[in-house]
Design an enzyme around this catalytic site. Structure first.
Site, PDB file in Angstrom:
ATOM      1  N   ARG A 125      58.987  17.401  42.616  1.00  0.00           N
ATOM      2  CA  ARG A 125      58.779  17.776  41.262  1.00  0.00           C
ATOM      3  C   ARG A 125      58.177  18.945  40.980  1.00  0.00           C
ATOM      4  NH1 ARG A 125      54.758  15.931  37.451  1.00  0.00           N
ATOM      5  NH2 ARG A 125      55.339  16.131  35.441  1.00  0.00           N
ATOM      6  N   LYS A 159      63.113  11.432  29.875  1.00  0.00           N
ATOM      7  CA  LYS A 159      61.794  10.654  30.369  1.00  0.00           C
ATOM      8  C   LYS A 159      61.663   9.812  28.782  1.00  0.00           C
ATOM      9  CE  LYS A 159      58.645  13.261  32.019  1.00  0.00           C
ATOM     10  NZ  LYS A 159      57.735  14.653  32.188  1.00  0.00           N
ATOM     11  N   THR A 195      53.663   8.035  36.743  1.00  0.00           N
ATOM     12  CA  THR A 195      52.366   7.998  36.300  1.00  0.00           C
ATOM     13  C   THR A 195      51.362   6.992  36.628  1.00  0.00           C
ATOM     14  OG1 THR A 195      53.444   8.582  34.303  1.00  0.00           O
ATOM     15  CG2 THR A 195      51.103   8.253  34.299  1.00  0.00           C
ATOM     16  N   ARG A 212      49.774  19.254  21.017  1.00  0.00           N
ATOM     17  CA  ARG A 212      48.318  19.474  21.326  1.00  0.00           C
ATOM     18  C   ARG A 212      47.352  19.846  20.244  1.00  0.00           C
ATOM     19  NH1 ARG A 212      48.415  18.810  26.888  1.00  0.00           N
ATOM     20  NH2 ARG A 212      50.372  18.688  28.020  1.00  0.00           N
TER      21      ARG A 212
END
Length: 469
Positions: free
Chosen positions: A35, A219, A277, A76
């Site tokens: 990835r 995702k 994760t 963010r």
């Protein structure tokens, strides 16, 4: 030689493993797919990483399967005064415009807060800092009260669980990265922060204009995605349970249940599902995993995951090779305890292809055949066989280079490339030659062939044949 683990290993590339010698050892120890995190680095950096991966050789003689993971519309902290710290009970302003000051944190540009209820939660830095909305000042400003305090720095993620925000499926940066991914011929593209099945529309349009067919992974890391789960799995080519942001967007205690639900639904619909994760988070620094991590990996395999993905463990950790080695050990040990023939799910859609695929797995079980061989151009035959989780090995033979690489991510599939064939009568000889050359089967042993007639037409799985070497 066949790669033995049915559940595939996806390793994220980063500074810790960029040396060719390390990447080669990661392949040797069991990495099936690499990835590339498109969130980090310049376009040149990302291009160089992809090209470096393309120079590697996998056990089947092909270059590796590569996933380009787009950053997506991650919110963010954009501006904050140096040393900003908030304490429980203090008022903090969240703004998507203007300047930062002693009371105001500025987040990503263009974010609007159209409907926000008082008391809604805002989480910063993976939930380490938490705020509660007191009132909405405007479409770009929220007044909040701190419930869990701490220091806030530029670049940290901000999550708005339960709040619907107007965000694009693809950012400007994603479009640049997608263009690079297409040019470099990556094999899968992962789309971050998918909220609904409609999020695939833009990326499909871009791929169509470029005249390429790259499968897309959704995702699952937003609370909205759980509300549209079946439609998302149906629309996308694969799904990934991205537990980091999902565990911030939803209560942490609900993540294991969501993971099981996503895996079950993806298995039912015949779509590959990846668990990601913190699989081996402690191994970023430590040479051995915790017992909880090993249990987590095993449970994902028991639940039916197609692949397990490590991120920081290989990208920035100090033991990238050992991470892969541990992952493969746990996979093999866990799979050894499972009799897959007893957990086979019932037939899916009432179609010839599904019926043949299900029957192939049953016949292989009844005859104790050494392996199933799928003849495929698009990969659809191999995907359908994988869906029914046969106990024996599954070998996918394809003349299409990209299909061969893409199937490296799919549960139980050992893909090999063969020369183009035109006639059905040629198949047994082609198969036998490849199986013997790769030492997959011994003389006198049975195997099952499945595929489609006419040859080369995608989605026409309609025959099975019992053969003896």
């Amino acid at each position: 030689m066949l790669i033995l683990n049915r559940t595939k290993i996806i390793a994220t590339v980063g500074p810790a493993c960029l040396k060719r010698s390390i990447l080669k050892k990661m392949v040797t120890n069991g990495t099936n797919v690499f990835r590339v995190n498109m969130s980090h680095g310049s376009q040149e950096d990302k291009k160089e990483i992809i090209q470096q991966l393309k120079r590697l050789e996998m056990p089947n003689g092909e270059r590796p399967c590569i996933i380009a993971d787009l950053a997506g519309p991650k919110i963010r902290v954009r501006k904050v005064v140096p040393g900003f710290e908030t304490k429980k009970g203090e008022t903090v302003l969240i703004s998507s415009s203007g300047q930062a000051n002693k009371n105001t944190i500025v987040v990503s540009k263009g974010i609007k807060f159209p409907r926000v209820k008082k008391g809604a939660s805002i989480k910063i830095n993976d939930g380490r800092i938490q705020l509660k909305v007191d009132q909405r000042g405007s479409q770009t400003l929220l007044q909040c009260i701190t419930t869990i305090g701490g220091k806030i720095e530029t670049g940290k993620g901000v999550n708005f669980p339960g709040i619907t925000l107007k965000l694009p499926a693809l950012t400007a940066q994603d479009r640049k990265d997608l263009k690079l991914a297409i040019a470099e011929e990556v094999d899968w593209i992962a789309l971050s922060f998918v909220r609904s099945a409609k999020d695939k529309v833009d990326i499909d349009r871009i791929l169509k204009r470029a005249k390429v067919n790259i499968p897309i992974i959704a995702k699952i890391e937003k609370w909205e995605a759980l509300q549209d789960l079946e439609a998302i799995i149906n629309q996308f080519d694969a799904v990934m349970v991205a537990r980091g942001d999902l565990g911030v967007e939803t209560p942490p205690e609900q993540v294991p249940l969501a993971q099981k639900k996503i895996i079950k639904q993806a298995n039912k619909m015949g779509k590959p599902v990846i668990i990601a994760t913190q699989m081996l988070e402690s191994m970023v620094n430590e040479p051995v995993p915790t017992r909880a991590e090993v249990s987590d990996i095993a449970n994902a395999i028991f639940d039916g995951a197609d692949a397990l993905m490590v991120t920081g463990e290989t990208a920035i950790g100090i033991h990238p090779i050992e991470v892969v080695r541990v992952l493969k050990k746990v996979i093999l040990e866990t799979e050894h305890t499972i009799d897959f023939d007893t957990v086979r799910q019932p037939i899916g859609r009432q179609s010839t292809a599904d019926a043949i695929s299900h029957a192939t797995c049953q016949v292989a079980q009844d005859l104790s055949a050494d392996c199933i061989v799928t003849m495929t151009h698009s990969g659809s035959t191999a995907l359908m066989i994988s869906r029914y989780r046969p106990n024996g090995r599954v070998v996918a033979l394809t003349p299409v280079e990209r299909t061969c690489r893409q199937l490296a991510m799919v549960w139980g599939i050992s893909p090999f490339r063969i020369k183009e064939y035109k006639r059905t009568e040629d198949i047994p000889a082609i198969v036998e030659q490849k199986l013997l050359a790769k030492r997959v089967i011994r003389i006198g042993r049975k195997y099952i062939i499945t595929g489609g007639v006419p040859v080369g037409v995608p989605g026409t799985t309609n025959y099975l044949s019992i053969q003896t070497v």
